[in-house]
Design an enzyme around this catalytic site. Structure first.
Site, PDB file in Angstrom:
ATOM      1  N   ASP A 195       6.530  24.130 140.123  1.00 34.81           N
ATOM      2  CA  ASP A 195       5.550  25.144 139.753  1.00 34.81           C
ATOM      3  C   ASP A 195       5.784  26.448 140.515  1.00 34.81           C
ATOM      4  O   ASP A 195       5.566  26.528 141.727  1.00 34.81           O
ATOM      5  CB  ASP A 195       4.147  24.609 140.045  1.00 34.81           C
ATOM      6  CG  ASP A 195       3.038  25.535 139.565  1.00 34.81           C
ATOM      7  OD1 ASP A 195       3.344  26.632 139.077  1.00 34.81           O
ATOM      8  OD2 ASP A 195       1.866  25.146 139.676  1.00 34.81           O
ATOM      9  N   HIS A 200       0.839  30.816 144.624  1.00 34.47           N
ATOM     10  CA  HIS A 200       1.230  30.027 145.785  1.00 34.47           C
ATOM     11  C   HIS A 200       2.255  30.735 146.672  1.00 34.47           C
ATOM     12  O   HIS A 200       2.665  30.163 147.692  1.00 34.47           O
ATOM     13  CB  HIS A 200       1.793  28.687 145.319  1.00 34.47           C
ATOM     14  CG  HIS A 200       0.887  27.944 144.389  1.00 34.47           C
ATOM     15  ND1 HIS A 200      -0.332  27.451 144.784  1.00 34.47           N
ATOM     16  CD2 HIS A 200       1.010  27.653 143.066  1.00 34.47           C
ATOM     17  CE1 HIS A 200      -0.919  26.862 143.747  1.00 34.47           C
ATOM     18  NE2 HIS A 200      -0.137  26.979 142.698  1.00 34.47           N
ATOM     19  N   ILE A 215      -2.372  29.874 148.262  1.00 38.80           N
ATOM     20  CA  ILE A 215      -2.883  28.519 148.476  1.00 38.80           C
ATOM     21  C   ILE A 215      -1.796  27.489 148.181  1.00 38.80           C
ATOM     22  O   ILE A 215      -0.797  27.774 147.514  1.00 38.80           O
ATOM     23  CB  ILE A 215      -4.126  28.239 147.608  1.00 38.80           C
ATOM     24  CG1 ILE A 215      -3.779  28.373 146.113  1.00 38.80           C
ATOM     25  CG2 ILE A 215      -5.267  29.163 147.999  1.00 38.80           C
ATOM     26  CD1 ILE A 215      -4.911  27.976 145.177  1.00 38.80           C
ATOM     27  N   GLY A 218      -2.025  22.130 144.256  1.00 39.14           N
ATOM     28  CA  GLY A 218      -2.830  20.917 144.260  1.00 39.14           C
ATOM     29  C   GLY A 218      -1.970  19.667 144.248  1.00 39.14           C
ATOM     30  O   GLY A 218      -2.281  18.675 144.914  1.00 39.14           O
TER      31      GLY A 218
END
Length: 294
Positions: A195, A200, A215, A218
């Site tokens: 991803d 990110h 961040i 997930g």
């Protein structure tokens, strides 16, 4: 706006994904394994100098056969700018080889309208097969929360029924606790696995989305959960993990410490868990449930 029939019958291409032992090691390194270069349970996933190694982590199934950002296609009707990862579940049918070629088949299985202003959930499955033998290796179920798409069924009246809420883990003293500190550069490493969302990696993109800084993915947090369970309950043996479910409740910032609180459940081999970002005292994974073989 979501059109139920269009999205439910979304045509995914069959994806053939060839990967190498280097890819398996890169995935393990992106989850932080190898932080203790003397730990054989970590080295078995990141070292290729011993016969039979590296081994593949079972959670690598989430990145193999990655379908890309298909929800970004305007024809889905999904407001891509307002989606967040809701839940993830893998079921392992056979151990993943450290290198090989897999075939991934995707299909949308559920679309739930939560109501105007409340969003919708879109759940799709991936079946991962060994391309050479056809053996089913893993089934991956991915649920996205489309925050901007609630109310689409008001006119046509078509929506799937919402599944029951997954049970939360107990609140008493855990049977096992493991803390794993994430790396400051962990999102930059993990993005090399699949991803490449700039959320990110790019500070400006993250700040525009309301975050102080980029961040963690997930699915990286999810993979670290798999690592924690294998370490504490599976003896470090990847073949012991048979199923792993978690609900994403808050993002993780790279560099934070994750505290995994784990409880032995009633069913044999079943473990309930949550993950807490220690520095903020925030639960980041909830309703976790794993099944491990003896």
């Amino acid at each position: 706006m979501i059109d139920y029939d269009t999205l439910k019958n979304w045509a995914f291409p069959s994806i053939e994904h060839r990967y190498t032992a280097d890819d398996s090691m890169r995935y393990a390194l992106a989850l932080g394994l190898g932080e203790d270069p003397m730990d054989p349970l970590q080295l078995q996933f990141v070292n290729d100098t011993l016969n039979g190694q590296p081994l593949a982590l079972p959670t690598m199934a989430v990145v193999l056969g990655f379908p890309g950002s298909w929800m970004q296609d305007p024809a889905t009707g999904i407001d891509f700018t307002k989606i967040v990862h809701g839940e993830e579940e893998i079921t392992l049918h056979a151990p993943l080889p450290a290198a090989g070629t897999v075939r991934a088949e995707h299909r949308v299985v559920s679309i739930v309208d939560k109501g105007e202003g409340r969003g919708a959930t879109v759940t799709y499955d991936k079946e991962l097969h060994d391309a050479a033998t056809g053996q089913l290796l893993a089934t991956v179920r991915h649920t996205t929360f489309a925050r901007g798409n609630g109310g689409f069924s008001a006119k046509g009246g078509k929506t799937d029924s919402a599944p029951p809420a997954p049970p939360k883990p107990p609140t008493g003293t855990p049977d096992q606790v493991l803390e794993i500190r994430t790396l400051p550069q962990q999102a930059l490493l993990y993005r090399l696995c699949a991803d490449r969302n700039p959320l990110h990696s790019d500070p400006a993109t993250a700040q525009a989305a309301g975050f102080a800084r980029p961040i963690l993915h997930g699915l990286c947090t999810y993979g670290i959960a798999g690592r924690a369970l294998l370490t504490t309950w599976g003896g470090g043996r990847p073949e012991t993990l048979k199923r792993l479910f978690a609900r994403f409740s808050s993002p993780v910032y790279p560099g934070e410490t994750l505290r995994f609180e784990m409880y032995r459940a009633a069913a044999p081999g079943e473990v309930a868990f949550r993950a807490i970002a220690v520095e903020r005292s925030v639960t980041v994974l909830d309703a976790g449930r794993a099944l491990l073989a003896a």
